[in-house]
Design an enzyme around this catalytic site. Structure first.
Site, short mmCIF file in Angstrom:
data_model
loop_
_atom_site.label_atom_id
_atom_site.label_comp_id
_atom_site.label_asym_id
_atom_site.label_seq_id
_atom_site.Cartn_x
_atom_site.Cartn_y
_atom_site.Cartn_z
N TYR A 1 -16.06 94.18 1.06
CA TYR A 1 -16.01 93.44 2.57
C TYR A 1 -14.71 93.66 2.94
CZ TYR A 1 -16.01 90.94 6.84
OH TYR A 1 -15.78 90.52 7.81
N GLU B 1 -14.51 95.08 11.52
CA GLU B 1 -15.10 94.74 10.06
C GLU B 1 -15.67 96.18 9.74
OE1 GLU B 1 -17.69 91.37 9.64
OE2 GLU B 1 -19.19 93.11 9.87
#
Length: 377
Positions: free
Chosen positions: A101, A189
């Site tokens: 991530y 993101e």
């Protein structure tokens, strides 16, 4: 303002972030054609602005073009969390060895952008933070200095990444920060950022949330808005330049100023009522905007009374009153209303409302109590 995955990834790619080859399709036939062009296995992804697509069956693997067309046909008939799937993204499948991530968001407590990384990619980062907080690594970015390469490398070391991918990781981190700053994002993101079997980094999913208040600087990005998720009232509010959020109560509110709107809603709740909306017409609102705001409020069938709370500084009370009367003449509502006008040209505004036989109040408390009574009656 949220962007779809395919929109987010195209923006990321424009800044140098590697993404899989792919394209979007509104029909199963076009999905099959894209898969045929890409060759090999592909991933078919529903393009809806809600989470949980994978759990709902909106992300599926297809071995070839024929299967991609079949899977796309099934996904395009789906509704995920109340949102119909109108397009699918067909991406070349990646040979994934590891998932990471990587994201940047605003840390409002520290008043700085924060880069967040985790070795637990491909899942909701909020769940990772809750279940295994030790798997979250966070870096505060000085907005005056920007993101330094050594800081990104330190995050790579925290993640335990192989040395062969650290340079790629640093390049992607820099690109992610440029997107965040130049697009005025509140969230940028990549989840997951994958390491492939041939030791390449690839952003197989992306998410961008833009700051609505900065969209005037990004007309091109504003045009990417998906209006499917917006109600008709929200679309009208956006077009009129009005801040509007629908709530579940019965008392419609029209206020100038976000802080005053919150205070108005609190006072309504204090006296036993429930606000039907948050609505801020903004400073200096003219009669046409006031009329548009009232039409939006009255479009909600749950509204049983309307409270106007206007503090005239930049906004003139007589302009607001004219807007109210204009809307009343157009709509002829059956909902009772009460207005509190204080400040610039308040006497003129109160006279205009008196001539229209509308109830007025001298204080917010009195106005709120009256609105609650009217809604109950």
């Amino acid at each position: 303002m949220k962007l779809h995955e395919f929109q987010s990834k195209r923006i990321l790619a424009g800044f140098g972030v590697p993404i899989p080859q792919g394209d979007v399709a509104p029909t199963p036939a076009e999905a099959g054609q894209i898969a045929q062009r890409l060759g090999g296995p592909v991933v078919v992804k529903a393009q809806v602005l809600v989470g949980g697509r994978g759990k709902a069956g909106g992300i599926r693997l297809a071995a070839d073009a024929g299967e991609a067309e079949q899977v796309a046909s099934q996904i395009l008939r789906m509704t995920i969390k109340g949102i119909s799937v109108n397009t699918v993204l067909i991406d070349q499948a990646a040979d994934i060895r590891e998932e990471i991530y990587m994201g940047i968001t605003l840390d409002r407590a520290n008043r700085k952008p924060a880069m967040i990384v985790s070795p637990q990619g491909g899942v909701e980062i909020e769940q990772v933070a809750k279940d295994t907080p030790e798997q979250i690594f966070k870096l505060m970015i000085d907005p005056m200095l920007g993101l330094m390469d050594y800081q990104i490398r330190n995050l790579a070391f925290d993640l335990g990444l192989p040395r062969v991918v650290i340079r790629q990781f640093t390049t992607i981190g820099r690109a992610l920060y440029r997107v965040f700053i130049q697009s005025d994002d509140t969230l940028t993101e990549i989840n997951p950022l994958v390491i492939t079997s041939d030791e390449r980094l690839l952003a197989v999913d992306g998410k961008i949330v833009l700051d609505d208040n900065a969209l005037f600087r990004h007309r091109d990005l504003g045009e990417l808005r998906d209006v499917q998720r917006q109600s008709e009232a929200e679309r009208q509010a956006r077009q009129a330049g009005i801040s509007y959020v629908k709530l579940d109560g019965k008392i419609g509110c029209m206020v100038n100023g976000a802080g005053l709107a919150m205070a108005t809603m609190d006072v309504i709740s204090l006296y036993g009522g429930q606000p039907a909306n948050f609505l801020d017409i903004g400073g200096g609102a003219k009669a046409d905007r006031v009329a548009a705001a009232l039409r939006i409020i009255l479009s909600d069938p749950n509204v049983k009374s309307v409270l106007f709370n206007i503090f005239g500084g930049i906004t003139r009370c007589d302009e607001v009153a004219r807007g109210i009367v204009t809307a009343l003449n157009e709509i002829e509502p059956q909902v009772p209303m009460v207005a509190r006008l204080v400040g610039l040209n308040e006497e003129e505004g109160q006279q205009i409302l008196a001539d229209a036989e509308m109830a007025t109040a001298t204080s917010l408390v009195e106005a709120a109590q009256t609105a609650v009574e009217l809604a109950s009656g």
